[in-house]
Design a protein around this motif. Structure first.
Motif, PDB file in Angstrom:
ATOM      1  N   ASN A  68       1.037  -0.972  -0.141  1.00  7.70           N
ATOM      2  CA  ASN A  68      -0.003   0.093   0.011  1.00  7.70           C
ATOM      3  C   ASN A  68       0.705   1.235  -0.095  1.00  7.70           C
ATOM      4  OD1 ASN A  68      -2.530  -1.186   0.031  1.00  7.70           O
ATOM      5  ND2 ASN A  68      -2.498  -1.432   2.057  1.00  7.70           N
ATOM      6  N   GLU A  69       1.935   1.160   0.655  1.00  8.74           N
ATOM      7  CA  GLU A  69       2.942   2.324   0.854  1.00  8.74           C
ATOM      8  C   GLU A  69       3.786   2.424  -0.427  1.00  8.74           C
ATOM      9  OE1 GLU A  69       4.923   2.206   4.692  1.00  8.74           O
ATOM     10  OE2 GLU A  69       2.941   2.741   5.633  1.00  8.74           O
ATOM     11  N   PHE A  70       3.714   1.580  -1.331  1.00 10.93           N
ATOM     12  CA  PHE A  70       5.005   1.335  -2.213  1.00 10.93           C
ATOM     13  C   PHE A  70       4.553   2.778  -3.198  1.00 10.93           C
ATOM     14  CE2 PHE A  70       6.003   0.332  -6.570  1.00 10.93           C
ATOM     15  CZ  PHE A  70       7.474   0.086  -6.333  1.00 10.93           C
ATOM     16  N   GLY A  71       3.607   3.296  -3.507  1.00  7.77           N
ATOM     17  CA  GLY A  71       3.314   4.462  -4.513  1.00  7.77           C
ATOM     18  C   GLY A  71       2.810   5.554  -3.775  1.00  7.77           C
ATOM     19  N   SER A  72       2.915   5.620  -2.276  1.00  3.48           N
ATOM     20  CA  SER A  72       2.491   6.896  -1.625  1.00  3.48           C
ATOM     21  C   SER A  72       3.527   7.928  -2.017  1.00  3.48           C
ATOM     22  CB  SER A  72       2.685   6.326   0.005  1.00  3.48           C
ATOM     23  OG  SER A  72       2.385   7.311   0.690  1.00  3.48           O
ATOM     24  N   ASN A  73       2.851   8.996  -2.294  1.00  7.43           N
ATOM     25  CA  ASN A  73       3.263  10.299  -2.490  1.00  7.43           C
ATOM     26  C   ASN A  73       4.227  10.477  -3.780  1.00  7.43           C
ATOM     27  OD1 ASN A  73       2.493  11.798  -0.389  1.00  7.43           O
ATOM     28  ND2 ASN A  73       4.087  10.836   0.844  1.00  7.43           N
ATOM     29  N   ALA A  74       4.008   9.418  -4.881  1.00 10.21           N
ATOM     30  CA  ALA A  74       4.692   9.094  -5.975  1.00 10.21           C
ATOM     31  C   ALA A  74       4.317  10.171  -7.007  1.00 10.21           C
ATOM     32  CB  ALA A  74       4.270   7.766  -6.655  1.00 10.21           C
ATOM     33  N   GLY A  75       2.990  10.759  -7.046  1.00 11.45           N
ATOM     34  CA  GLY A  75       2.754  11.920  -7.800  1.00 11.45           C
ATOM     35  C   GLY A  75       3.533  13.065  -7.407  1.00 11.45           C
ATOM     36  N   GLU A  76       3.319  13.371  -6.312  1.00 12.71           N
ATOM     37  CA  GLU A  76       4.033  14.647  -5.530  1.00 12.71           C
ATOM     38  C   GLU A  76       5.519  14.702  -5.931  1.00 12.71           C
ATOM     39  OE1 GLU A  76       2.965  14.971  -1.458  1.00 12.71           O
ATOM     40  OE2 GLU A  76       0.882  14.805  -1.922  1.00 12.71           O
ATOM     41  N   LYS A  77       6.184  13.364  -5.751  1.00 13.19           N
ATOM     42  CA  LYS A  77       7.483  13.374  -6.042  1.00 13.19           C
ATOM     43  C   LYS A  77       7.737  13.783  -7.788  1.00 13.19           C
ATOM     44  CE  LYS A  77       8.554  10.374  -2.192  1.00 13.19           C
ATOM     45  NZ  LYS A  77       8.540   8.907  -1.741  1.00 13.19           N
ATOM     46  N   LEU A  78       6.937  13.170  -8.520  1.00 14.40           N
ATOM     47  CA  LEU A  78       6.988  13.172  -9.716  1.00 14.40           C
ATOM     48  C   LEU A  78       7.042  14.814 -10.185  1.00 14.40           C
ATOM     49  CD1 LEU A  78       7.570  12.010 -12.588  1.00 14.40           C
ATOM     50  CD2 LEU A  78       5.287  11.843 -12.574  1.00 14.40           C
ATOM     51  N   ASP A  79       5.962  15.462  -9.724  1.00 12.90           N
ATOM     52  CA  ASP A  79       5.881  16.824  -9.892  1.00 12.90           C
ATOM     53  C   ASP A  79       6.916  17.597  -9.526  1.00 12.90           C
ATOM     54  OD1 ASP A  79       3.252  16.189 -10.868  1.00 12.90           O
ATOM     55  OD2 ASP A  79       2.021  16.809  -9.071  1.00 12.90           O
ATOM     56  N   LYS A  80       7.530  17.283  -8.281  1.00 12.90           N
ATOM     57  CA  LYS A  80       8.566  18.158  -7.773  1.00 12.90           C
ATOM     58  C   LYS A  80       9.624  17.938  -8.521  1.00 12.90           C
ATOM     59  CE  LYS A  80      11.439  18.835  -3.716  1.00 12.90           C
ATOM     60  NZ  LYS A  80      12.033  18.138  -2.449  1.00 12.90           N
ATOM     61  N   ALA A  81      10.161  16.650  -8.948  1.00 12.01           N
ATOM     62  CA  ALA A  81      11.176  16.193  -9.875  1.00 12.01           C
ATOM     63  C   ALA A  81      11.254  16.996 -11.117  1.00 12.01           C
ATOM     64  CB  ALA A  81      11.458  15.022 -10.002  1.00 12.01           C
ATOM     65  N   PHE A  82       9.936  16.880 -11.696  1.00 12.95           N
ATOM     66  CA  PHE A  82       9.534  17.591 -13.294  1.00 12.95           C
ATOM     67  C   PHE A  82       9.971  19.044 -12.948  1.00 12.95           C
ATOM     68  CE2 PHE A  82       7.013  19.392 -16.368  1.00 12.95           C
ATOM     69  CZ  PHE A  82       7.472  18.651 -17.656  1.00 12.95           C
ATOM     70  N   LYS A  83       9.485  19.865 -11.971  1.00 14.03           N
ATOM     71  CA  LYS A  83       9.678  21.206 -11.940  1.00 14.03           C
ATOM     72  C   LYS A  83      11.101  21.664 -11.602  1.00 14.03           C
ATOM     73  CE  LYS A  83       8.189  25.365  -9.302  1.00 14.03           C
ATOM     74  NZ  LYS A  83       9.076  26.029  -9.890  1.00 14.03           N
ATOM     75  N   GLU A  84      11.858  20.520 -10.918  1.00 18.99           N
ATOM     76  CA  GLU A  84      13.229  21.006 -10.783  1.00 18.99           C
ATOM     77  C   GLU A  84      14.076  20.782 -11.979  1.00 18.99           C
ATOM     78  OE1 GLU A  84      14.298  18.193  -7.583  1.00 18.99           O
ATOM     79  OE2 GLU A  84      13.559  19.630  -6.019  1.00 18.99           O
ATOM     80  N   ASN A  85      13.660  19.929 -12.731  1.00 17.82           N
ATOM     81  CA  ASN A  85      14.489  19.528 -13.957  1.00 17.82           C
ATOM     82  C   ASN A  85      14.172  20.607 -15.171  1.00 17.82           C
ATOM     83  OD1 ASN A  85      16.006  17.326 -13.210  1.00 17.82           O
ATOM     84  ND2 ASN A  85      14.421  16.049 -13.510  1.00 17.82           N
ATOM     85  N   THR A  86      12.780  20.949 -15.275  1.00 18.39           N
ATOM     86  CA  THR A  86      12.399  21.811 -16.029  1.00 18.39           C
ATOM     87  C   THR A  86      13.085  23.446 -15.581  1.00 18.39           C
ATOM     88  OG1 THR A  86      10.361  22.506 -14.993  1.00 18.39           O
ATOM     89  CG2 THR A  86      10.283  21.031 -17.111  1.00 18.39           C
ATOM     90  N   ASP A  87      13.196  23.842 -14.454  1.00 19.19           N
ATOM     91  CA  ASP A  87      13.734  24.805 -13.925  1.00 19.19           C
ATOM     92  C   ASP A  87      15.390  24.965 -14.185  1.00 19.19           C
ATOM     93  OD1 ASP A  87      11.479  25.903 -12.864  1.00 19.19           O
ATOM     94  OD2 ASP A  87      12.032  25.374 -10.606  1.00 19.19           O
ATOM     95  N   LYS A  88      15.944  23.972 -14.082  1.00 20.29           N
ATOM     96  CA  LYS A  88      17.512  23.523 -14.274  1.00 20.29           C
ATOM     97  C   LYS A  88      17.707  23.921 -16.183  1.00 20.29           C
ATOM     98  CE  LYS A  88      18.599  20.354 -10.964  1.00 20.29           C
ATOM     99  NZ  LYS A  88      18.815  18.842 -10.721  1.00 20.29           N
ATOM    100  N   ALA A  89      16.813  23.282 -16.782  1.00 19.68           N
ATOM    101  CA  ALA A  89      16.716  23.518 -18.363  1.00 19.68           C
ATOM    102  C   ALA A  89      16.520  24.842 -18.616  1.00 19.68           C
ATOM    103  CB  ALA A  89      15.704  22.616 -19.041  1.00 19.68           C
ATOM    104  N   ILE A  90      15.609  25.671 -17.979  1.00 21.42           N
ATOM    105  CA  ILE A  90      15.334  27.148 -18.183  1.00 21.42           C
ATOM    106  C   ILE A  90      16.721  27.942 -17.925  1.00 21.42           C
ATOM    107  CG2 ILE A  90      13.960  29.153 -17.741  1.00 21.42           C
ATOM    108  CD1 ILE A  90      11.477  27.142 -17.216  1.00 21.42           C
ATOM    109  N   ASN A  91      17.074  27.727 -16.960  1.00 18.93           N
ATOM    110  CA  ASN A  91      18.328  28.324 -16.231  1.00 18.93           C
ATOM    111  C   ASN A  91      19.519  28.312 -17.182  1.00 18.93           C
ATOM    112  OD1 ASN A  91      16.924  29.742 -14.210  1.00 18.93           O
ATOM    113  ND2 ASN A  91      17.591  27.906 -12.754  1.00 18.93           N
TER     114      ASN A  91
END
Length: 60
Positions: free
Chosen positions: A29-52
């Protein structure tokens, strides 16, 4: 050729068996816990790096 059935009876200690089932269920049950939030955070961090990096390349 003979047709037949084999019955296997298992004797398990119910307290240990139930505890292991609960732990396994919790893990699944905990395997996918917060997976969506972690994906969103990682995506934003990587797009910010690409923009910079693009801004720095443009200034060079």
């Amino acid at each position: 050729m003979a047709d037949g059935a084999i019955n296997i009876d298992l004797k398990l200690k119910s307290d240990k068996f139930n505890r292991e089932i609960k732990e396994s269920s919790k893990l699944v049950n905990e395997f996918g816990s917060n997976a969506g939030e972690k994906l969103d955070k990682a995506f934003k961090e990587n797009t910010d790096k690409a923009i910079n990096k693009a801004k720095l390349t443009k200034l060079s």
